[in-house]
Design a protein around this motif. Structure first.
Motif, short mmCIF file in Angstrom:
data_model
loop_
_atom_site.label_atom_id
_atom_site.label_comp_id
_atom_site.label_asym_id
_atom_site.label_seq_id
_atom_site.Cartn_x
_atom_site.Cartn_y
_atom_site.Cartn_z
N ILE A 151 0.80 -1.17 0.02
CA ILE A 151 -0.20 0.12 -0.17
C ILE A 151 0.75 1.15 0.01
O ILE A 151 0.66 2.24 -0.91
CB ILE A 151 -0.91 0.13 1.28
N SER A 152 2.01 1.37 1.00
CA SER A 152 2.89 2.31 0.98
C SER A 152 3.69 2.50 -0.33
O SER A 152 3.85 3.63 -0.59
CB SER A 152 3.85 2.24 2.25
N PHE A 153 4.09 1.52 -0.90
CA PHE A 153 4.72 1.46 -2.07
C PHE A 153 4.12 2.34 -3.36
O PHE A 153 4.49 3.39 -3.93
CB PHE A 153 5.04 0.02 -2.55
N THR A 154 2.69 1.83 -3.59
CA THR A 154 2.08 2.43 -4.43
C THR A 154 1.60 3.85 -4.28
O THR A 154 1.69 4.69 -5.14
CB THR A 154 0.71 1.66 -4.91
N SER A 155 1.41 4.21 -2.95
CA SER A 155 0.87 5.59 -2.64
C SER A 155 2.20 6.48 -2.83
O SER A 155 1.78 7.69 -2.78
CB SER A 155 0.59 5.38 -1.29
N THR A 156 3.37 5.97 -2.74
CA THR A 156 4.48 6.91 -3.03
C THR A 156 4.49 7.29 -4.44
O THR A 156 4.78 8.39 -4.80
CB THR A 156 5.87 6.22 -2.79
N ILE A 157 3.81 6.50 -5.50
CA ILE A 157 4.03 6.79 -6.75
C ILE A 157 2.86 7.34 -7.46
O ILE A 157 2.64 8.26 -8.21
CB ILE A 157 4.49 5.68 -7.62
N VAL A 158 1.73 6.59 -7.36
CA VAL A 158 0.29 6.64 -8.13
C VAL A 158 -0.49 8.05 -7.83
O VAL A 158 -0.84 8.88 -8.72
CB VAL A 158 -0.56 5.45 -7.76
N PRO A 159 -0.40 8.47 -6.66
CA PRO A 159 -1.27 9.76 -6.24
C PRO A 159 -0.60 10.90 -7.00
O PRO A 159 -1.38 11.81 -7.66
CB PRO A 159 -1.26 9.71 -4.64
N LYS A 160 0.69 10.91 -7.07
CA LYS A 160 1.09 12.06 -7.78
C LYS A 160 1.15 11.89 -9.12
O LYS A 160 0.92 13.08 -10.10
CB LYS A 160 2.85 12.20 -7.32
N ASN A 169 -0.32 19.07 -15.36
CA ASN A 169 0.83 19.75 -14.89
C ASN A 169 2.04 18.49 -14.67
O ASN A 169 1.64 17.76 -13.77
CB ASN A 169 0.55 20.53 -13.66
N LYS A 170 3.00 18.48 -15.49
CA LYS A 170 4.15 17.41 -15.15
C LYS A 170 5.06 17.92 -14.23
O LYS A 170 6.01 16.96 -14.04
CB LYS A 170 4.68 17.10 -16.64
N ALA A 171 4.99 18.92 -13.57
CA ALA A 171 6.04 19.39 -12.72
C ALA A 171 6.04 18.49 -11.38
O ALA A 171 4.87 18.12 -10.72
CB ALA A 171 5.94 21.03 -12.59
N ILE A 172 7.23 18.37 -10.81
CA ILE A 172 7.56 17.68 -9.56
C ILE A 172 8.41 18.46 -8.85
O ILE A 172 9.58 18.73 -9.58
CB ILE A 172 7.64 16.22 -9.34
N SER A 173 8.47 19.00 -7.74
CA SER A 173 9.40 19.92 -7.10
C SER A 173 10.66 19.20 -6.71
O SER A 173 10.64 17.82 -6.78
CB SER A 173 8.84 20.66 -5.73
N TYR A 174 11.80 19.55 -6.63
CA TYR A 174 12.99 19.08 -6.25
C TYR A 174 12.94 18.39 -4.92
O TYR A 174 13.30 17.17 -4.75
CB TYR A 174 14.09 20.03 -6.19
N THR A 175 12.48 19.04 -4.15
CA THR A 175 12.05 18.39 -2.54
C THR A 175 11.25 17.02 -3.14
O THR A 175 11.54 15.98 -2.35
CB THR A 175 11.59 19.20 -1.65
N GLY A 176 10.04 17.33 -3.51
CA GLY A 176 9.16 16.41 -3.67
C GLY A 176 9.75 15.20 -4.55
O GLY A 176 9.55 13.91 -4.18
N CYS A 177 10.83 15.25 -5.51
CA CYS A 177 11.29 14.15 -6.17
C CYS A 177 12.19 13.27 -5.48
O CYS A 177 12.24 12.25 -5.55
CB CYS A 177 12.14 14.84 -7.40
N LEU A 178 13.04 14.17 -4.40
CA LEU A 178 14.01 13.43 -3.56
C LEU A 178 13.41 12.78 -2.46
O LEU A 178 13.64 11.55 -2.21
CB LEU A 178 15.08 14.34 -3.28
N THR A 179 12.15 13.24 -2.18
CA THR A 179 11.17 12.56 -1.43
C THR A 179 10.71 11.15 -1.79
O THR A 179 10.56 10.07 -1.07
CB THR A 179 10.17 13.42 -0.86
N GLN A 180 10.17 11.28 -2.93
CA GLN A 180 9.65 10.03 -3.62
C GLN A 180 10.90 9.07 -4.07
O GLN A 180 10.57 7.96 -3.63
CB GLN A 180 9.05 10.60 -5.08
N VAL A 181 11.92 9.49 -4.29
CA VAL A 181 12.94 8.59 -4.50
C VAL A 181 13.51 7.84 -2.97
O VAL A 181 13.55 6.68 -3.06
CB VAL A 181 14.35 9.28 -4.82
N PHE A 182 13.38 8.75 -1.94
CA PHE A 182 13.82 8.12 -0.66
C PHE A 182 12.74 7.15 -0.44
O PHE A 182 13.00 5.82 -0.21
CB PHE A 182 13.73 9.47 0.25
N PHE A 183 11.21 7.22 -0.22
CA PHE A 183 10.51 6.49 0.07
C PHE A 183 10.19 5.23 -1.01
O PHE A 183 9.93 4.13 -0.72
CB PHE A 183 9.02 6.93 0.32
N PHE A 184 10.37 5.57 -2.23
CA PHE A 184 10.60 4.35 -3.22
C PHE A 184 11.39 3.34 -3.04
O PHE A 184 11.27 2.15 -2.95
CB PHE A 184 10.67 4.90 -4.80
#
Length: 330
Positions: free
Chosen positions: A71-80, A89-104
């Motif tokens: 659940i956590s795995f897919t919630s890291t990717i799919v909602p965004k 809007n295809k943009a993702i912030s620098y902080t948001g991108c690194l946060t997604q990398v970390f949790f992924f």
């Protein structure tokens, strides 16, 4: 091409699976449906394990943790991804991108280690059945989960901190639907040799290592099963491992397929992005079906849980009915 330090980078652009405007509503509906099925299916597994005392065993404890990680795995990717499709809007912030990398990295590593722990659990259950409850005691089970979580967090933290030292070029388009570490490293203008060495080292230790452990466990399991004299005993033992082996094959098969097919050209990277859907979305969605359809105890617990839902909803509605009648009397 000019370079910019990472402190000046406002964000990245996630190109997604397709840029065709006509496909966006279809993709949104498809991935929203898959996400809801994933969350609901894994949540039912967790609730069934908690509510049924017969499932309070190490095997189902690990299964409930795996469902939570999925659940956590897919919630890291799919909602965004859904938000980007809906808002165009295809943009993702620098902080948001690194946060997604970390949790992924945390959850994919946790998935990997959990499958290894579950293989060890099956090995003990079949090869040492008389000592199963002694070996797989609650203390060891909790320790294995905490150790897996610690390794996953440390691994993700190391990769994230190594990305912070990089500077990026003006071309910040990621041909993917989420911030994947490999794609981010390709956008860096600074030297990524240390990052790449770390990725290969991590893949060797946390990829090949656990997979080797799973293969070794199943070699011992198959050897033990073949020594069982009765056909019924062999079938029962194989059925115990069937669900886990199916999930392992699906997870590792899709991961290996994605990274072996990944190439430098844009079209190949797009195909790799499409293939990534298999292990990031399809595999977590399929896990509840694999475990529930191939397991009689789980099917019984799910039927009991689902049959109790109307009674639970009726009890929840009682306070509202009582408040409504009280207000009418006044």
């Amino acid at each position: 091409m000019t370079s910019e330090n990472h402190t000046d980078v406002s964000g990245f652009l996630l190109l997604g699976l397709s840029e065709d405007p006509e496909l966006q509503p279809l993709l949104f509906g498809l991935f929203l449906s898959m996400y809801l099925v994933t969350v609901l299916g894994n949540l039912l597994i967790i609730l069934a394990v908690i509510s049924d005392p017969h499932l309070h065993t190490p095997m189902y404890f690990f299964l409930s943790i795996l469902s939570f990680v999925d659940i956590s795995f897919t919630s890291t990717i799919v909602p965004k991804m859904l938000l980007n499709i809906q808002t165009e809007n295809k943009a993702i912030s620098y902080t948001g991108c690194l946060t997604q990398v970390f949790f992924f990295i945390v959850f994919v590593c946790m998935d990997n280690l959990l499958l290894t722990v579950m293989a060890y659990d099956r090995f003990v259950a079949i090869c040492h059945p008389l000592y199963y409850m002694v070996i797989m005691n609650p203390c060891l089970c909790g320790l294995l989960i905490l150790l897996s979580l610690f390794i996953s967090i440390m691994n993700a933290l190391l990769h994230s901190l190594m990305v912070l030292r990089l500077s990026f070029c003006t071309d910040l388009e990621i041909p993917h639907f989420f911030c994947e570490l490999a794609q981010i490293l390709k956008l860096a203008c600074s030297d990524t040799l240390i990052n790449n060495i770390l990725v290969y080292l991590e893949t060797s230790l946390l990829g090949v290592g656990p997979l080797s452990g799973i293969i070794f466990s199943y070699i011992r399991i198959v050897s033990s099963i073949l020594r069982i004299p009765s056909t019924g005993g062999k079938c029962k033992s194989f059925s115990i491992c069937g669900s886990h082996l199916s999930v392992v094959s699906l997870f590792y098969g899709t991961c290996v397929g994605v990274y072996l097919s990944s190439a430098a050209t844009l079209s190949s990277r797009r195909r790799a992005a499409v293939a990534s859907v298999m292990y990031t979305i399809v595999t977590p969605m399929m896990n509840p079906f694999i475990y529930s359809l191939r397991n009689r105890d789980m099917k019984r617990a799910l039927r009991k849980l689902i049959s109790a839902i109307p009674s639970f909803l009726w009890l929840c509605h009682l306070p509202c009915m009582w408040a409504s009648r009280t207000s009418q009397k006044k």
